[in-house]
Design a protein around this motif. Structure first.
Motif, PDB file in Angstrom:
ATOM      1  N   VAL A 126       0.841  -1.196   0.000  1.00 15.79           N
ATOM      2  CA  VAL A 126       0.000   0.000   0.000  1.00 15.79           C
ATOM      3  C   VAL A 126       0.879   1.250   0.000  1.00 15.79           C
ATOM      4  O   VAL A 126       2.018   1.237   0.481  1.00 15.79           O
ATOM      5  N   ALA A 127       0.346   2.323  -0.568  1.00 14.25           N
ATOM      6  CA  ALA A 127       1.007   3.623  -0.558  1.00 14.25           C
ATOM      7  C   ALA A 127      -0.081   4.690  -0.555  1.00 14.25           C
ATOM      8  O   ALA A 127      -1.272   4.389  -0.683  1.00 14.25           O
ATOM      9  N   SER A 128       0.331   5.939  -0.413  1.00 15.33           N
ATOM     10  CA  SER A 128      -0.627   7.036  -0.455  1.00 15.33           C
ATOM     11  C   SER A 128       0.017   8.235  -1.119  1.00 15.33           C
ATOM     12  O   SER A 128       1.242   8.363  -1.159  1.00 15.33           O
ATOM     13  N   GLY A 129      -0.840   9.095  -1.644  1.00 15.62           N
ATOM     14  CA  GLY A 129      -0.349  10.297  -2.309  1.00 15.62           C
ATOM     15  C   GLY A 129      -1.426  11.358  -2.360  1.00 15.62           C
ATOM     16  O   GLY A 129      -2.606  11.076  -2.093  1.00 15.62           O
ATOM     17  N   GLY A 130      -1.016  12.579  -2.727  1.00 15.47           N
ATOM     18  CA  GLY A 130      -1.965  13.682  -2.796  1.00 15.47           C
ATOM     19  C   GLY A 130      -1.864  14.433  -4.099  1.00 15.47           C
ATOM     20  O   GLY A 130      -0.781  14.539  -4.681  1.00 15.47           O
ATOM     21  N   THR A 131      -2.992  14.942  -4.555  1.00 16.90           N
ATOM     22  CA  THR A 131      -2.979  15.754  -5.777  1.00 16.90           C
ATOM     23  C   THR A 131      -2.315  17.105  -5.525  1.00 16.90           C
ATOM     24  O   THR A 131      -1.721  17.697  -6.430  1.00 16.90           O
ATOM     25  N   HIS A 132      -2.403  17.589  -4.286  1.00 18.71           N
ATOM     26  CA  HIS A 132      -1.742  18.838  -3.879  1.00 18.71           C
ATOM     27  C   HIS A 132      -1.233  18.626  -2.460  1.00 18.71           C
ATOM     28  O   HIS A 132      -1.850  19.115  -1.500  1.00 18.71           O
ATOM     29  N   PRO A 133      -0.127  17.913  -2.299  1.00 21.49           N
ATOM     30  CA  PRO A 133       0.312  17.515  -0.965  1.00 21.49           C
ATOM     31  C   PRO A 133       0.647  18.692  -0.051  1.00 21.49           C
ATOM     32  O   PRO A 133       1.190  19.704  -0.492  1.00 21.49           O
TER      33      PRO A 133
END
Length: 224
Positions: A126-133
């Protein structure tokens, strides 16, 4: 989205249709506790013998119940659930993934919590990310994780483009990210932003909703 068609979907639909009648559903509930004769079922439900016979015939036709002769009184029979009576009534495993990627706008709360929760429920990476971190994980997210003894697996918000792989199973947990991506993910969970509200209650509510959805999805997602 890689959706595998369930081979028994027609049989499942037939059983669901059979259970659409309250009396038949009541019969199944009774039989989960023990075997009953048709006359005993009639007494509990307060129905006529011909109506009980009709309901049992319907349940038998979809493979949910069977009848056997009494070893004492050969004129008497007992109804019991089949081994597969309740199998498959809930959706089974329908998706495959090599890695799950949770996405929200800032990658500071919901997607971070989701990734950490996923790691406790599944062996799929699993991982995570943001469109505008954001610059850092929200203190509210850290606090709710601590309240639930959850270790945040990734404490640095990262841009989606830097973490996303071609084969990732993408789950957006933020309406803004979902709509910004053009509904391009595999799944979307519309979970209100706790950072915007800022209260412990808001973070606990987001955590509870993520935990519920992840607990339901993890058994249905197979490794690819």
């Amino acid at each position: 989205m890689n959706v595998e068609q369930m081979p028994d979907v027609t049989a499942r639909a037939a059983r669901h249709a059979a259970l659409g009648d309250p009396s038949r559903l009541h019969i199944i509930d009774l039989l989960t506790l023990g075997d009953l004769s048709p006359s005993e079922i009639r007494a509990v439900l307060g129905l006529s013998s011909n109506l009980v016979a009709h309901h049992l015939n319907v349940l038998e036709s979809v493979g949910m119940v069977e009848r056997s002769r009494s070893e004492a009184d050969k004129r008497r029979s007992y109804v019991h659930l089949t081994e597969v009576a309740l199998a498959g009534l809930l959706p089974g495993r329908t998706e495959r993934a090599s890695r799950v990627l949770f996405v929200c706008t800032a990658n500071s709360a919901r997607s971070q919590l989701a990734a950490a929760l996923w790691a406790t429920r599944s062996d799929i990476p699993v991982a995570s990310g943001g469109t505008h971190p954001a610059a850092r994980v929200s203190p509210g997210a850290v606090a709710v994780a601590e309240r639930h003894a959850l270790a945040l697996s990734d404490v640095t918000p990262r841009p989606l483009d830097a973490v996303r792989g071609e084969s990732d199973f993408v789950i957006t947990v933020c309406d803004n990210a979902h709509e910004e991506l053009g509904v391009a993910g595999d799944l979307h969970w519309s979970i209100p932003d706790p950072v915007r509200i800022g209260t412990d209650v808001a973070f606990d509510s987001a955590y509870d909703e993520l935990e519920r959805r992840i607990s339901e999805l993890a058994p249905r997602l197979a490794s690819r």
